[in-house]
Design a protein around this motif. Sequence first.
Motif, PDB file in Angstrom:
ATOM      1  N   SER A  50      19.028  46.842 -29.095  1.00  0.00           N
ATOM      2  CA  SER A  50      18.940  47.823 -28.017  1.00  0.00           C
ATOM      3  C   SER A  50      18.928  47.132 -26.653  1.00  0.00           C
ATOM      4  O   SER A  50      18.534  45.970 -26.543  1.00  0.00           O
ATOM      5  N   TYR A  51      19.328  47.858 -25.615  1.00  0.00           N
ATOM      6  CA  TYR A  51      19.324  47.283 -24.262  1.00  0.00           C
ATOM      7  C   TYR A  51      17.913  47.004 -23.746  1.00  0.00           C
ATOM      8  O   TYR A  51      17.735  46.366 -22.717  1.00  0.00           O
ATOM      9  N   THR A  52      16.922  47.473 -24.499  1.00  0.00           N
ATOM     10  CA  THR A  52      15.534  47.216 -24.078  1.00  0.00           C
ATOM     11  C   THR A  52      14.998  45.915 -24.699  1.00  0.00           C
ATOM     12  O   THR A  52      13.960  45.417 -24.278  1.00  0.00           O
TER      13      THR A  52
END
Length: 222
Positions: A50-52
């Motif tokens: 994920s981009y997190t």
Amino acid sequence: MSFIVAIDGPAGSGKGTITKLVAKDLGFITVDTGAMYRAVALECINQGVSYTDLDKIEKILENIKIEFKKSGENQLVFLNGKNVSEAIRTPEIDDVVAKYSAIKIVREKVTPIQRKMGEHQDIIMEGRDIGTVVFPNANVKIFLECSLEERARRRYKQNLQKGIDETYEEVLESMKERHKLEVEREISPFVKATDAITVDSTNLTIPEVVETIEKIIRDKMN
Ligand code: DC
């Protein structure tokens, strides 16, 4: 010293098409910097990151290899040795790429690669931060504008040709959301360089935009 043309503009402004045509006429190499951010996003998606998850993204960036290879008139994009030219241009990547491209470590990885490409060859580089961050001293800076509605209409038509099933409204919404992320992000936001020349493609044909930009470049070269 190489001659550098920076073309910044939003998705659907015609940057890609116009850059290729201008480069062909003037004998420049082109670099599609958006493709590099798309390749990073694709690799993260493929690995389920994920981009997190910045730690995992950092690991991916350590080993990632993004290359451009010419094939006839086209420029293919390779990600870790695999041709991903089509895989990076799906609605799925369209929807997430702005999240990944807003990440500091992603830009810190990609920007130096782009700068290196302009060291020894005349290039036209297109993207969002070329005239502001990548090459603030570019010989020519173009800011390609186009209305959101026209950009969505163009992308919708392109999608239809590719057999991608998205309504005009969906394309418009997705573009609007992406644009908001790009202009509001903290690092390298998408803004016009103060010394860039604006060309608005909303009501111009492709040949008209090409002619306008070539004139600007030729005037600078002479
Ligand atoms: O031009 P494009 O739609 O292929 O770009 C893909 C994404 O990468 C888009 O969300 C904007 C981002 N991008 C960027 O942040 N900086 C660039 N120089 C080029 C693209």
